[in-house]
Design a protein around this motif. Structure first.
Motif, PDB file in Angstrom:
ATOM      1  N   ARG A   7      33.653  47.694  38.809  1.00  0.00           N
ATOM      2  CA  ARG A   7      34.544  48.044  39.890  1.00  0.00           C
ATOM      3  C   ARG A   7      33.285  49.088  40.806  1.00  0.00           C
ATOM      4  O   ARG A   7      33.605  48.953  42.448  1.00  0.00           O
ATOM      5  N   THR A  10      31.882  46.531  42.974  1.00  0.00           N
ATOM      6  CA  THR A  10      32.209  46.530  44.319  1.00  0.00           C
ATOM      7  C   THR A  10      32.695  47.201  45.524  1.00  0.00           C
ATOM      8  O   THR A  10      32.258  46.612  46.319  1.00  0.00           O
ATOM      9  N   ASN A  69      34.479  35.321  42.712  1.00  0.00           N
ATOM     10  CA  ASN A  69      35.194  36.899  42.785  1.00  0.00           C
ATOM     11  C   ASN A  69      37.263  37.488  42.636  1.00  0.00           C
ATOM     12  O   ASN A  69      37.763  36.524  43.523  1.00  0.00           O
ATOM     13  N   SER A  71      38.725  39.484  44.219  1.00  0.00           N
ATOM     14  CA  SER A  71      39.717  39.821  46.067  1.00  0.00           C
ATOM     15  C   SER A  71      39.899  38.363  46.215  1.00  0.00           C
ATOM     16  O   SER A  71      41.793  37.605  47.177  1.00  0.00           O
ATOM     17  N   SER A  92      38.281  38.058  37.438  1.00  0.00           N
ATOM     18  CA  SER A  92      39.633  37.824  38.204  1.00  0.00           C
ATOM     19  C   SER A  92      40.869  37.655  37.275  1.00  0.00           C
ATOM     20  O   SER A  92      40.767  36.664  36.127  1.00  0.00           O
ATOM     21  N   SER A 124      31.821  37.082  47.366  1.00  0.00           N
ATOM     22  CA  SER A 124      31.317  37.355  47.595  1.00  0.00           C
ATOM     23  C   SER A 124      29.700  37.523  48.115  1.00  0.00           C
ATOM     24  O   SER A 124      29.413  38.826  49.363  1.00  0.00           O
ATOM     25  N   ASP A 291      42.964  46.908  39.230  1.00  0.00           N
ATOM     26  CA  ASP A 291      42.769  45.889  39.817  1.00  0.00           C
ATOM     27  C   ASP A 291      42.771  46.080  41.000  1.00  0.00           C
ATOM     28  O   ASP A 291      41.848  46.053  42.138  1.00  0.00           O
ATOM     29  N   ARG A 295      40.604  46.353  45.352  1.00  0.00           N
ATOM     30  CA  ARG A 295      40.106  45.002  45.510  1.00  0.00           C
ATOM     31  C   ARG A 295      40.667  44.872  47.236  1.00  0.00           C
ATOM     32  O   ARG A 295      41.500  45.934  47.429  1.00  0.00           O
TER      33      ARG A 295
END
Length: 317
Positions: A7, A10, A69, A71, A92, A124, A291, A295
């Motif tokens: 996270r 990301t 990824n 998203s 995921s 990504s 999550d 995202r």
């Protein structure tokens, strides 16, 4: 620990200059795909993604898709391409029916990816020359990087729809997302004075500033980010100190570490000195779904809705 690291990484990919622009995940309109025609017509198509792949030409609709990824995984299912997905990465987690594997978007294994016999891979980043490596195996890659604005999110939804043979569904979903978010913001009860907030990425007090994608979401509601002044490096993701937070005394605290780190209003109130914070005293500690809060896919509408509820509740006091 890996979820926390994922996270943070990301989030760090979503840095952006300030722009004008949260947790019920059960409302359907923003996430449910429009009825699919099921047709594979309209190919060949050329697809481009803001900050990612430019001019990828797909001769026919991909029938074996891999997503590396989360998203993109969520978006694939939201536009109606779920039946074409044969594998998704180990991060995921939504939707539940997505074929989760040990594939990694951080350390992609070309052999493992190729063994799935995909005709399109969504990733990504071009980690370890993923695009070139898979290209040598005649596998096309659509790079869908971390969105830096809500406009990027809408564009990605449309692009993924187009690339998978669901162009109409992608456009419709992007339009619904934009309309839903604008309406939520407009309908939110506004406080008499600007409210300050702290967004917690994990319990080591990493946060986000107004320059990030998530910061833009809060910015749509006119909230003031207490982490902005602490970001001396300009990374967008400073680590704050407990002393800094207590002094800043935010009106609202948003916890994006409820799953990874078990944080909630009770654990926050138990932190030394935090019981005196306005957010704690006024029930302004808001638990987010980790999550959804990390995202940039279709469920960003749910994040916006959660922030709206918190702002409205604070404005009513």
């Amino acid at each position: 620990m890996r979820r926390v690291q994922f996270r943070r990484i990301t989030a760090a990919l979503a840095l952006v200059a300030v722009a004008g622009l949260t947790g019920c995940a059960t409302r359907e309109p923003a996430n449910a795909p429009a009825p699919s025609s099921g047709a594979a017509t309209g190919f060949p198509v050329e697809v481009s993604v803001p900050g990612g792949t430019t001019g990828l030409k797909l001769e026919k609709r991909p029938e074996r898709i891999i997503s590396l990824n989360p998203s993109s995984t969520e978006t694939l299912y939201a536009v109606g391409a779920g039946k074409q997905v044969v594998a998704v990465d180990d991060q995921s987690t939504f939707p539940a029916e997505a074929p989760k594997t040990t594939l990694s978007g951080f350390k992609p294994n070309l052999e493992a990816i190729a063994n799935q016999k995909p005709d399109l891979v969504l990733a990504s980043n071009d980690t370890d020359n993923l695009v070139t490596g898979l290209g040598q195996l005649k596998i096309q890659v659509l790079l869908v990087p971390a969105a830096t604005t809500l406009e990027d999110t809408y564009a990605q939804v449309s692009a993924i729809g187009k690339a998978t043979g669901h162009a109409a569904e992608g456009e419709a979903l992007a339009t619904r997302m934009r309309a839903d978010i604008d309406k939520i913001v407009t309908d939110t009860r506004k406080p008499a004075r600007p409210l300050s907030y702290y967004h917690e990425l994990d319990n080591s007090l990493y946060s986000v500033t107004s320059k990030t994608f998530i910061g833009q979401v809060y910015g749509r509601f006119g909230l003031t980010n207490i982490a902005d002044e602490a970001d001396k490096s300009g990374s967008g993701y400073p680590q704050l100190s407990a002393e800094y937070l207590v002094k800043a005394n935010p009106d609202l605290i948003f916890l994006a570490d409820t799953k990874c780190c078990g944080q909630n209003a009770r654990t926050v109130a138990a932190r030394p000195g935090w019981q005196s914070l306005t957010a704690v005293k006024n029930n302004g500690v808001v638990a987010l779904d980790d999550d959804i809060a990390s995202r940039w896919g279709p469920r960003v509408v749910d994040l916006v809705r959660t922030v709206s509820s918190a702002v409205s509740a604070a404005a009513a006091k």
